[in-house]
Scaffold this active site. Structure first.
Site, PDB file in Angstrom:
ATOM      1  N   ASP A  13       0.814  -1.219   0.000  1.00  0.00           N
ATOM      2  CA  ASP A  13       0.000   0.000   0.000  1.00  0.00           C
ATOM      3  C   ASP A  13       0.849   1.273   0.000  1.00  0.00           C
ATOM      4  O   ASP A  13       0.456   2.299   0.555  1.00  0.00           O
ATOM      5  CB  ASP A  13      -0.983   0.008   1.193  1.00  0.00           C
ATOM      6  CG  ASP A  13      -1.787  -1.268   1.244  1.00  0.00           C
ATOM      7  OD1 ASP A  13      -2.202  -1.747   0.176  1.00  0.00           O
ATOM      8  OD2 ASP A  13      -1.977  -1.811   2.353  1.00  0.00           O
ATOM      9  N   HIS A  41      -4.903  -1.590  -5.420  1.00  0.00           N
ATOM     10  CA  HIS A  41      -4.118  -0.456  -5.916  1.00  0.00           C
ATOM     11  C   HIS A  41      -5.064   0.673  -6.306  1.00  0.00           C
ATOM     12  O   HIS A  41      -5.954   0.478  -7.122  1.00  0.00           O
ATOM     13  CB  HIS A  41      -3.291  -0.863  -7.139  1.00  0.00           C
ATOM     14  CG  HIS A  41      -2.254  -1.910  -6.836  1.00  0.00           C
ATOM     15  ND1 HIS A  41      -1.360  -2.349  -7.767  1.00  0.00           N
ATOM     16  CD2 HIS A  41      -1.959  -2.574  -5.696  1.00  0.00           C
ATOM     17  CE1 HIS A  41      -0.570  -3.252  -7.223  1.00  0.00           C
ATOM     18  NE2 HIS A  41      -0.917  -3.422  -5.965  1.00  0.00           N
ATOM     19  N   GLN A 223       1.783  -6.385  -3.591  1.00  0.00           N
ATOM     20  CA  GLN A 223       2.356  -6.575  -2.241  1.00  0.00           C
ATOM     21  C   GLN A 223       3.688  -5.821  -2.085  1.00  0.00           C
ATOM     22  O   GLN A 223       3.836  -4.773  -2.668  1.00  0.00           O
ATOM     23  CB  GLN A 223       2.510  -8.066  -1.905  1.00  0.00           C
ATOM     24  CG  GLN A 223       1.187  -8.774  -1.709  1.00  0.00           C
ATOM     25  CD  GLN A 223       0.468  -9.053  -3.016  1.00  0.00           C
ATOM     26  OE1 GLN A 223       1.037  -9.597  -3.942  1.00  0.00           O
ATOM     27  NE2 GLN A 223      -0.793  -8.699  -3.113  1.00  0.00           N
TER      28      GLN A 223
HETATM   29  P1  GDP Z   1      -0.738   0.304  -3.523  1.00  0.00           P
HETATM   30  O1  GDP Z   1      -1.366  -0.953  -3.048  1.00  0.00           O
HETATM   31  O2  GDP Z   1       0.729   0.342  -3.320  1.00  0.00           O
HETATM   32  O3  GDP Z   1      -1.126   0.650  -4.944  1.00  0.00           O
HETATM   33  O4  GDP Z   1      -1.334   1.464  -2.611  1.00  0.00           O
HETATM   34  P2  GDP Z   1      -2.869   1.677  -2.159  1.00  0.00           P
HETATM   35  O5  GDP Z   1      -3.634   2.209  -3.313  1.00  0.00           O
HETATM   36  O6  GDP Z   1      -3.372   0.466  -1.476  1.00  0.00           O
HETATM   37  O7  GDP Z   1      -2.700   2.763  -1.024  1.00  0.00           O
HETATM   38  C1  GDP Z   1      -2.074   3.985  -1.270  1.00  0.00           C
HETATM   39  C2  GDP Z   1      -3.046   5.125  -0.962  1.00  0.00           C
HETATM   40  O8  GDP Z   1      -2.341   6.330  -0.915  1.00  0.00           O
HETATM   41  C3  GDP Z   1      -4.121   5.323  -2.022  1.00  0.00           C
HETATM   42  O9  GDP Z   1      -5.296   5.760  -1.392  1.00  0.00           O
HETATM   43  C4  GDP Z   1      -3.549   6.425  -2.904  1.00  0.00           C
HETATM   44  O10 GDP Z   1      -4.550   7.168  -3.582  1.00  0.00           O
HETATM   45  C5  GDP Z   1      -2.854   7.268  -1.883  1.00  0.00           C
HETATM   46  N1  GDP Z   1      -1.652   8.001  -2.347  1.00  0.00           N
HETATM   47  C6  GDP Z   1      -0.677   7.601  -3.207  1.00  0.00           C
HETATM   48  N2  GDP Z   1       0.313   8.534  -3.276  1.00  0.00           N
HETATM   49  C7  GDP Z   1      -0.064   9.529  -2.436  1.00  0.00           C
HETATM   50  C8  GDP Z   1       0.550  10.760  -2.022  1.00  0.00           C
HETATM   51  O11 GDP Z   1       1.647  11.114  -2.440  1.00  0.00           O
HETATM   52  N3  GDP Z   1      -0.142  11.515  -1.108  1.00  0.00           N
HETATM   53  C9  GDP Z   1      -1.359  11.137  -0.597  1.00  0.00           C
HETATM   54  N4  GDP Z   1      -1.954  11.936   0.302  1.00  0.00           N
HETATM   55  N5  GDP Z   1      -1.957   9.983  -0.957  1.00  0.00           N
HETATM   56  C10 GDP Z   1      -1.306   9.191  -1.838  1.00  0.00           C
HETATM   57  P1  IMO Z   2      -0.929  -4.267  -2.227  1.00  0.00           P
HETATM   58  O1  IMO Z   2      -0.551  -4.778  -3.575  1.00  0.00           O
HETATM   59  C1  IMO Z   2      -0.990  -4.889   2.093  1.00  0.00           C
HETATM   60  C2  IMO Z   2      -0.957  -9.038   3.485  1.00  0.00           C
HETATM   61  C3  IMO Z   2      -2.203  -9.501   4.225  1.00  0.00           C
HETATM   62  C4  IMO Z   2      -1.589 -10.510   5.180  1.00  0.00           C
HETATM   63  C5  IMO Z   2      -0.485 -11.150   4.333  1.00  0.00           C
HETATM   64  C6  IMO Z   2      -0.879 -12.475   3.686  1.00  0.00           C
HETATM   65  O2  IMO Z   2      -2.203  -3.494  -2.202  1.00  0.00           O
HETATM   66  O3  IMO Z   2       0.203  -3.560  -1.554  1.00  0.00           O
HETATM   67  P2  IMO Z   2      -2.459 -13.114   1.638  1.00  0.00           P
HETATM   68  O4  IMO Z   2      -3.930 -12.916   1.437  1.00  0.00           O
HETATM   69  O5  IMO Z   2      -1.615 -12.474   0.586  1.00  0.00           O
HETATM   70  O6  IMO Z   2      -2.086 -14.550   1.860  1.00  0.00           O
HETATM   71  O7  IMO Z   2      -2.136 -12.363   3.029  1.00  0.00           O
HETATM   72  O8  IMO Z   2      -0.162 -10.211   3.315  1.00  0.00           O
HETATM   73  N1  IMO Z   2      -1.197  -8.469   2.147  1.00  0.00           N
HETATM   74  C7  IMO Z   2      -1.160  -7.155   1.875  1.00  0.00           C
HETATM   75  N2  IMO Z   2      -1.000  -6.088   2.692  1.00  0.00           N
HETATM   76  N3  IMO Z   2      -1.129  -4.689   0.757  1.00  0.00           N
HETATM   77  C8  IMO Z   2      -1.267  -5.761  -0.072  1.00  0.00           C
HETATM   78  O9  IMO Z   2      -1.286  -5.620  -1.408  1.00  0.00           O
HETATM   79  C9  IMO Z   2      -1.337  -7.054   0.475  1.00  0.00           C
HETATM   80  N4  IMO Z   2      -1.491  -8.289  -0.040  1.00  0.00           N
HETATM   81  C10 IMO Z   2      -1.378  -9.152   0.994  1.00  0.00           C
HETATM   82  O10 IMO Z   2      -2.832  -8.445   4.893  1.00  0.00           O
HETATM   83  O11 IMO Z   2      -0.966  -9.843   6.245  1.00  0.00           O
HETATM   84 MG    MG Z   3      -2.816  -1.628  -1.751  1.00  0.00          MG
END
Ligand code: GDP
Ligand code: IMO
Ligand code: MG
Length: 429
Positions: A13, A41, A223
């Protein structure tokens, strides 16, 4: 020709979706090398917010061909639900291609994921419950079902039967569940066959030919490094290799072709699910980062655990992934907090560690050693160059760069596509 690997440096994330979206418009292919619909994502385009789970975020870049690589585990129900959802919003998913070697998640994998978590009790991993671990386990045990099996009904039947011989014993005798009917499983997979068949390709040849022709390929990891089954905080990890080496395997692109390894890292740290997290905060600042950072899991809606930036972890991720560049996201979340602690080393039972301790027990005992830097009060969400940033924000970024073992090439100052400061373009590497 550019072959860029994009991976999470922490526990997921970090903003990989946004980073992919920024680069996606300038590459020819965006391939997802690992994971499945356990990812979440987020991409923000203008007023629209998209949340991708199984599909690479590159599906939102009209000029790129999105590819689900051989290293991914595909839940067909989730795949078509996501495709239909995007199409309903006007996105064009017609170019999506799926590797013939990608494994398929079956309903029994999801049952096993949930039931094994329940049996682990307080040692549960906190998985997403999407059947990811059991599907990868079947892959390694050589009883998995692959996308290409849909192309040969007789093979599909045989593989389902072979998988269920042992699976049904486990479900019935160990977990007290109902046995799975092989015919019902066959019908389940075949119900998606007509839609799936045209998408199945030899993705390895396709991607390597593209590189031979001088095209650009982006590997969008799901991840993150600390969730890697080899390099992460085992057993509190996912079941794939979300590191740059894993991306080579999961896309079928050799390491000598990689031109950039881009690590996505938050200006602080978060984690979803169980497992050690040295800089985790249990005070008002943890709550502050969670609230102001909007730290809620895209996939499962769980609140993310929050803590300060951990440079031991950043150095480790730089090493494991051979990062050429870092993309620091969410700097804007730290605005106005007075002082920002940065973890520079760990104290483990009285011994200072500047690098990751060797054992899990040591990591569980790691107490962060912090240095602090003053925060800035100015709103930075409109900054578009490094010079636009207040001096204290520049100092923070410079210090992170010194501590993290890699140059910082991008800085995120908001969720929007344009809310990014570019110091160096990975396409120039
Ligand atoms: P990913 O799984 O790595 O793609 O990340 P996620 O989408 O799960 O979580 C990242 C969150 O941070 C999302 O809600 C994005 O819209 C937000 N985000 C990404 N870059 C920035 C940033 O530079 N500033 C802020 N405030 N939010 C961001
Ligand atoms: P993105 O791509 C955050 C975590 C789960 C759990 C562990 C194992 O959005 O960054 P699983 O279902 O994969 O066997 O769970 O991994 N996990 C993540 N945590 N972001 C993710 O994906 C995750 N994908 C799996 O919360 O701790
Ligand atoms: Mg994510």
């Amino acid at each position: 020709m550019a072959a860029i690997v994009l991976v999470g440096a922490q526990w997921g994330d970090e903003g990989k979706g946004k980073a992919t979206d920024i680069l996606g418009g300038r590459v020819d292919y965006v391939v997802k090398p690992n994971g499945g619909n356990n990812a979440g994502h987020t991409v923000v385009v203008g007023d629209s917010k998209y949340e991708l789970k199984l599909l690479p975020a590159g599906v939102l870049s009209p000029s790129a061909t999105p590819v689900i690589g051989n290293g991914v585990v595909v839940n067909l129900e989730a795949l078509f639900e996501e495709i239909d959802g995007l199409e309903a919003r006007g996105a064009d998913t017609s170019k999506l291609r799926i590797s013939a070697n990608a494994h398929l998640v079956a309903p029994y994998h999801q049952i096993l994921d949930r039931v094994t978590e329940r049996f682990l009790g307080k040692r549960a991993i906190g998985t997403t419950g999407r059947g990811i671990g059991p599907t990868y386990a079947d892959k390694v045990s050589r009883v998995g079902i692959r996308a290409q099996d849909i192309l040969d009904e007789s093979i599909l039947r045989q593989k389902i039967e072979a998988a269920l011989v042992q699976k049904n014993q486990t479900l019935v005798k160990l977990y007290n569940r109902n046995a799975i009917d092989p015919d019902a499983m066959f019908d389940y997979f075949m119900s998606y066959a007509e839609r799936l068949k045209p998408m199945i390709v030899d993705s390895v040849t396709m991607l390597n030919n593209a590189l031979d022709e001088g095209k650009h390929v982006l590997m969008e990891g799901g991840q993150a490094t600390m969730l890697d089954v080899d390099h992460g905080t085992y057993p509190f990890v996912t079941s794939s290799n979300p590191t740059s080496g894993g991306a080579c395997v999961g896309a079928g692109i050799g390491p000598t072709r990689i031109t950039s390894s881009l690590g996505i890292i938050k200006a602080y740290t978060t984690r979803v699910g169980a497992g050690p997290f040295p800089t985790e905060l249990f005070d008002k600042w943890g709550e502050y980062l969670q609230t102001v950072g909007g730290e809620v899991g895209v996939n499962t809606g769980r609140k993310r655990r929050c803590g300060w930036y951990d440079s031991v972890l950043a150095r480790y991720a730089s090493q494991v992934n051979g990062f050429t560049d870092l993309f620091v996201t969410k700097l804007d979340v730290l605005t106005g907090i007075g002082e920002i602690p940065i973890c520079v080393a760990y104290d483990v039972d009285g011994v200072r560690h500047d690098t990751m301790p060797m054992t899990q027990s040591e990591f569980h005992h790691a107490v962060p050693i912090y240095e602090t830097m003053p925060a800035w009060d100015e709103d930075i969400t409109g900054c578009r160059t490094f010079e636009d940033l207040p001096g204290k924000a520049q100092d923070y970024i410079n210090r992170l760069e010194e501590l993290s073992g890699c140059r910082i090439s991008y800085i995120g100052v908001g969720p929007g596509r344009d809310q990014t400061i570019v110091l160096h373009d990975v396409l120039d590497n």
